[in-house]
Design a protein around this motif. Structure first.
Motif, PDB file in Angstrom:
ATOM      1  N   ASN A  25       0.811  -1.218   0.000  1.00  0.00           N
ATOM      2  CA  ASN A  25       0.000   0.000   0.000  1.00  0.00           C
ATOM      3  C   ASN A  25       0.845   1.270   0.000  1.00  0.00           C
ATOM      4  OD1 ASN A  25       0.796  -0.531   2.639  1.00  0.00           O
ATOM      5  ND2 ASN A  25      -0.934   0.564   3.509  1.00  0.00           N
ATOM      6  N   ASN A  28       0.249   4.752  -4.110  1.00  0.00           N
ATOM      7  CA  ASN A  28      -1.216   4.720  -4.179  1.00  0.00           C
ATOM      8  C   ASN A  28      -1.771   3.307  -4.039  1.00  0.00           C
ATOM      9  OD1 ASN A  28      -0.706   3.554  -6.675  1.00  0.00           O
ATOM     10  ND2 ASN A  28      -1.674   5.170  -7.872  1.00  0.00           N
ATOM     11  N   GLY A  29      -0.922   2.289  -3.929  1.00  0.00           N
ATOM     12  CA  GLY A  29      -1.394   0.921  -3.727  1.00  0.00           C
ATOM     13  C   GLY A  29      -2.204   0.366  -4.880  1.00  0.00           C
ATOM     14  N   THR A  30      -1.975   0.896  -6.071  1.00  0.00           N
ATOM     15  CA  THR A  30      -2.746   0.467  -7.249  1.00  0.00           C
ATOM     16  C   THR A  30      -1.811  -0.080  -8.316  1.00  0.00           C
ATOM     17  OG1 THR A  30      -4.463   2.108  -6.863  1.00  0.00           O
ATOM     18  CG2 THR A  30      -4.307   1.240  -9.093  1.00  0.00           C
ATOM     19  N   THR A  45      -6.582  -5.533   2.523  1.00  0.00           N
ATOM     20  CA  THR A  45      -7.895  -4.949   2.255  1.00  0.00           C
ATOM     21  C   THR A  45      -7.899  -4.453   0.819  1.00  0.00           C
ATOM     22  OG1 THR A  45      -8.162  -4.282   4.561  1.00  0.00           O
ATOM     23  CG2 THR A  45      -9.559  -3.183   2.924  1.00  0.00           C
ATOM     24  N   THR A  47      -9.721  -2.416  -1.995  1.00  0.00           N
ATOM     25  CA  THR A  47     -10.722  -1.351  -2.084  1.00  0.00           C
ATOM     26  C   THR A  47     -11.223  -1.122  -3.499  1.00  0.00           C
ATOM     27  OG1 THR A  47      -8.966   0.294  -2.209  1.00  0.00           O
ATOM     28  CG2 THR A  47      -9.888  -0.171  -0.029  1.00  0.00           C
ATOM     29  N   LYS A  61     -14.193  -6.648  -3.088  1.00  0.00           N
ATOM     30  CA  LYS A  61     -13.726  -5.476  -2.340  1.00  0.00           C
ATOM     31  C   LYS A  61     -13.963  -5.776  -0.873  1.00  0.00           C
ATOM     32  CE  LYS A  61     -14.899  -2.238  -6.011  1.00  0.00           C
ATOM     33  NZ  LYS A  61     -15.748  -1.086  -6.388  1.00  0.00           N
ATOM     34  N   THR A  78      -6.486  -2.253  -6.274  1.00  0.00           N
ATOM     35  CA  THR A  78      -6.070  -1.234  -5.312  1.00  0.00           C
ATOM     36  C   THR A  78      -6.230  -1.807  -3.914  1.00  0.00           C
ATOM     37  OG1 THR A  78      -6.793   0.558  -6.759  1.00  0.00           O
ATOM     38  CG2 THR A  78      -6.467   1.107  -4.450  1.00  0.00           C
ATOM     39  N   ILE A  79      -5.178  -1.671  -3.095  1.00  0.00           N
ATOM     40  CA  ILE A  79      -5.231  -2.134  -1.712  1.00  0.00           C
ATOM     41  C   ILE A  79      -4.891  -0.967  -0.784  1.00  0.00           C
ATOM     42  CG2 ILE A  79      -4.658  -4.498  -2.346  1.00  0.00           C
ATOM     43  CD1 ILE A  79      -1.818  -4.021  -1.314  1.00  0.00           C
ATOM     44  N   THR A  80      -5.433  -1.020   0.439  1.00  0.00           N
ATOM     45  CA  THR A  80      -5.120   0.008   1.435  1.00  0.00           C
ATOM     46  C   THR A  80      -4.286  -0.540   2.573  1.00  0.00           C
ATOM     47  OG1 THR A  80      -7.226  -0.375   2.534  1.00  0.00           O
ATOM     48  CG2 THR A  80      -7.144   1.405   0.912  1.00  0.00           C
ATOM     49  N   SER A  81      -4.114  -1.835   2.613  1.00  0.00           N
ATOM     50  CA  SER A  81      -3.252  -2.461   3.628  1.00  0.00           C
ATOM     51  C   SER A  81      -2.813  -3.808   3.094  1.00  0.00           C
ATOM     52  CB  SER A  81      -4.002  -2.635   4.956  1.00  0.00           C
ATOM     53  OG  SER A  81      -5.059  -3.569   4.800  1.00  0.00           O
TER      54      SER A  81
END
Length: 89
Positions: A25, A28-30, A45, A47, A61, A78-81
């Motif tokens: 992450n 931008n984790g993408t 996670t 997203t 998601k 895309t991830i946030t963690s």
């Protein structure tokens, strides 16, 4: 009684040696591309996720634990963690 597998490669994923990308992450984790599997290396996670021919993809998601492998044709993640390996196809 023990279980014998035909070869030690029974638990590997082979996608014609097109490589993998490790996504965390940071930034931008993408990542965009063409991936046949998303392998969770640390609890993650998701997203945002896009793919080809994956019905109800929005249900992915969510939070996934280490060891989970999602199969399909994914084009954006895309991830946030967490940490995942994206296996290219």
């Amino acid at each position: 009684m023990s279980t014998r597998f035909p070869s030690p490669s029974y638990n590997t994923v082979d996608f014609e040696s097109k490589g993998s990308f490790i996504l965390d992450n940071s930034g931008n984790g993408t990542r965009e591309g063409r991936f046949g599997a998303v392998q969770v290396l640390k609890d993650v996670t998701i997203t945002d996720i896009e793919g080809i021919g994956v019905d109800q993809i929005d249900k992915l998601k969510d939070f996934f634990v280490v060891g989970t492998v999602l199969y399909g044709v994914f084009t954006k993640l895309t991830i946030t963690s967490g940490l995942v390996a994206l296996h290219k196809v």
